[in-house]
Design a protein around this motif. Structure first.
Motif, PDB file in Angstrom:
ATOM      1  N   ARG A   1       8.970   2.391  -2.636  1.00 24.59           N
ATOM      2  CA  ARG A   1       8.887   2.239  -4.299  1.00 24.59           C
ATOM      3  C   ARG A   1       7.576   2.727  -4.667  1.00 24.59           C
ATOM      4  O   ARG A   1       6.348   2.377  -4.366  1.00 24.59           O
ATOM      5  CB  ARG A   1       9.356   0.762  -4.825  1.00 24.59           C
ATOM      6  N   LEU A   2       7.624   3.816  -5.588  1.00 27.50           N
ATOM      7  CA  LEU A   2       6.519   4.379  -6.224  1.00 27.50           C
ATOM      8  C   LEU A   2       6.349   3.678  -7.450  1.00 27.50           C
ATOM      9  O   LEU A   2       7.359   3.810  -8.617  1.00 27.50           O
ATOM     10  CB  LEU A   2       6.528   5.852  -6.325  1.00 27.50           C
ATOM     11  N   GLN A   3       5.184   3.310  -7.881  1.00 29.45           N
ATOM     12  CA  GLN A   3       4.952   2.826  -9.344  1.00 29.45           C
ATOM     13  C   GLN A   3       3.640   3.217  -9.815  1.00 29.45           C
ATOM     14  O   GLN A   3       2.353   3.123  -9.282  1.00 29.45           O
ATOM     15  CB  GLN A   3       4.609   1.156  -9.144  1.00 29.45           C
TER      16      GLN A   3
ATOM     17  N   LEU B   1      -3.149   7.121 -11.038  1.00 27.59           N
ATOM     18  CA  LEU B   1      -3.616   6.121  -9.833  1.00 27.59           C
ATOM     19  C   LEU B   1      -1.802   5.491  -9.575  1.00 27.59           C
ATOM     20  O   LEU B   1      -1.242   5.330 -10.638  1.00 27.59           O
ATOM     21  CB  LEU B   1      -4.219   4.990 -10.315  1.00 27.59           C
ATOM     22  N   TYR B   2      -1.627   5.274  -8.409  1.00 29.85           N
ATOM     23  CA  TYR B   2      -0.281   4.868  -8.016  1.00 29.85           C
ATOM     24  C   TYR B   2       0.039   3.913  -6.891  1.00 29.85           C
ATOM     25  O   TYR B   2      -1.024   3.969  -6.115  1.00 29.85           O
ATOM     26  CB  TYR B   2       0.735   5.868  -7.642  1.00 29.85           C
ATOM     27  N   MET B   3       0.898   2.996  -6.996  1.00 29.05           N
ATOM     28  CA  MET B   3       1.095   2.027  -5.743  1.00 29.05           C
ATOM     29  C   MET B   3       2.262   2.476  -5.249  1.00 29.05           C
ATOM     30  O   MET B   3       3.263   3.030  -5.714  1.00 29.05           O
ATOM     31  CB  MET B   3       1.226   0.663  -6.508  1.00 29.05           C
ATOM     32  N   VAL B   4       2.134   2.306  -3.861  1.00 25.16           N
ATOM     33  CA  VAL B   4       3.279   2.610  -3.070  1.00 25.16           C
ATOM     34  C   VAL B   4       3.658   1.310  -2.252  1.00 25.16           C
ATOM     35  O   VAL B   4       2.545   0.654  -1.691  1.00 25.16           O
ATOM     36  CB  VAL B   4       3.076   3.782  -1.903  1.00 25.16           C
ATOM     37  N   THR B   5       4.754   0.721  -2.306  1.00 25.99           N
ATOM     38  CA  THR B   5       5.399  -0.321  -1.613  1.00 25.99           C
ATOM     39  C   THR B   5       6.544  -0.464  -1.176  1.00 25.99           C
ATOM     40  O   THR B   5       7.506   0.322  -1.510  1.00 25.99           O
ATOM     41  CB  THR B   5       5.222  -1.592  -2.635  1.00 25.99           C
ATOM     42  N   ASP B   6       7.022  -1.243  -0.105  1.00 22.71           N
ATOM     43  CA  ASP B   6       8.252  -1.399   0.516  1.00 22.71           C
ATOM     44  C   ASP B   6       8.702  -2.843   0.157  1.00 22.71           C
ATOM     45  O   ASP B   6       9.590  -3.372   0.780  1.00 22.71           O
ATOM     46  CB  ASP B   6       8.267  -1.164   2.088  1.00 22.71           C
ATOM     47  N   ASN B   7       8.039  -3.514  -0.718  1.00 18.51           N
ATOM     48  CA  ASN B   7       8.171  -4.676  -1.342  1.00 18.51           C
ATOM     49  C   ASN B   7       7.993  -5.959  -0.415  1.00 18.51           C
ATOM     50  O   ASN B   7       8.439  -6.844  -0.281  1.00 18.51           O
ATOM     51  CB  ASN B   7       9.793  -4.882  -1.613  1.00 18.51           C
TER      52      ASN B   7
END
Length: 349
Positions: free
Chosen positions: A73-75, A81-87
């Motif tokens: 998931r991209l935020q 600036l961006y955060m990437v996460t798979d939760n």
């Protein structure tokens, strides 16, 4: 003999044992077999006991789901600036006029990181910053390809040279206390605040975006990972949580778990940690030795210590559970390890 064993344990292990002779019960099982549970055991299953179902995750921890077709998931965090996460894991990347700076590459989704970046820009990855040396956060570095400049604290370089892991290339630029990375109009300020989680674990501050990334210290809305996130220095860990709250961030990226954090999250975790510390200190001071032990075991100092420590941990879990089990997601998963780690630290640190 009981008195001399108590003295030895108090000196060698720092147990702070209560004085006086305690009543004890005969064991109900043969040597080497499991007997009755300790008195006052909490309803939360201890380590090693299988449960049918863990406590439900509080709604406050709910976040947008990850698209299984993408695996991440991209935020957007603002100003490139961006955060990437798979939760479960989190990393960041920053776009500037000539390229991209990546901060951590968790192997759980590192194969998709370039795809995530491609949603925003076609510029190349020029820099990679390691938050620290642990493989679960940077073990996907080799998946990024190319030859980015890798920046890390000097302790991280030392640990990675020792590991000699091709999945975690050794940093090419290191610093001791502070390092400012300026790329185009973007700025990242890196700082080292000493050992807590592990040597080399740094703070990454994006001043224009007011975003702070510190990995494996704060877990917004969640119970910390086992043993205060496997902290090598628990007093240092406590200090760093308090230090994070002093930084004027608006968004905290913590490396785990499923959402960004706030100052309220930091203060909630610190409140929980201090409750565990207070409950453990009280338990260490009020728990008598030898309770429930067979006479033959009372001359075994390791067994006496184990019996004492187990009952200290039981008291800690009992004390903090009513307040916290419904406030922190996955509280029941790691509360036993937090209480165990706390008594270890209070006895020997």
């Amino acid at each position: 003999m009981k008195s001399s064993i108590s003295s030895v344990l108090a000196i060698v292990l720092g147990l702070g044992l209560a004085s006086g002779n305690s009543a004890w019960a005969q064991p109900t099982a043969a040597p080497g077999e499991a007997g009755e549970a300790y008195q006052g055991m909490p309803a939360i299953a201890p380590m090693g006991v299988r449960v049918d179902r863990y406590l439900p995750v509080p709604n406050s921890a709910a976040v947008p789901p990850v698209d299984p077709a993408k695996g991440y998931r991209l935020q957007e965090l603002g100003h490139g600036l961006y955060m990437v996460t798979d939760n479960a894991y989190q990393s960041m990347f920053m776009v500037y006029d000539k390229g991209v700076v990546v901060m951590d590459a968790p192997p759980s989704y590192s194969a998709h990181l370039k795809q995530a970046i491609a949603e925003v820009t076609d510029r190349p990855i020029t820099h990679l910053i390691y938050s620290h040396a642990h493989i679960d956060h940077i073990g996907g570095a080799a998946d990024l390809g190319g030859h980015p400049i890798i920046v890390a604290q000097e302790e991280t370089k030392r640990l990675l040279e020792r590991s000699n892991d091709p999945k975690r290339p050794v940093p090419t630029v290191t610093f001791k206390d502070r390092y400012t990375l300026k790329v185009g109009s973007q700025v990242l300020e890196l700082s080292y605040h000493g050992n807590a989680h592990e040597p080399g674990n740094i703070f990454i501050w994006a001043p224009a975006q007011k975003v702070l990334m510190v990995v494996d210290i704060v877990f917004p809305g969640w119970m910390a990972w086992s043993g205060f996130a496997d902290a090598q220095d628990i007093p240092g860990y406590f200090n760093q949580v308090a230090e994070i709250d002093k930084i004027p961030f608006e968004t905290l990226v913590s490396g785990h778990v499923d959402r960004v954090g706030t100052h309220a999250d930091v203060r909630e975790q610190l409140e929980f940690m201090n409750d565990v510390k207070s409950a453990t200190r009280t338990a260490l001071q009020t728990t008598p030795p030898y309770v429930g032990m067979a006479d033959a075991d009372k001359t075994n100092p390791w067994a006496v210590a184990d019996n004492y420590i187990d009952r200290v941990v039981v008291k800690c879990v009992d004390a903090v559970t009513p307040k916290w089990q419904s406030r922190l997601a996955a509280y029941d998963v790691f509360i036993w390890s937090q209480c165990f780690a706390m008594q270890q630290s209070l006895r020997i640190d």
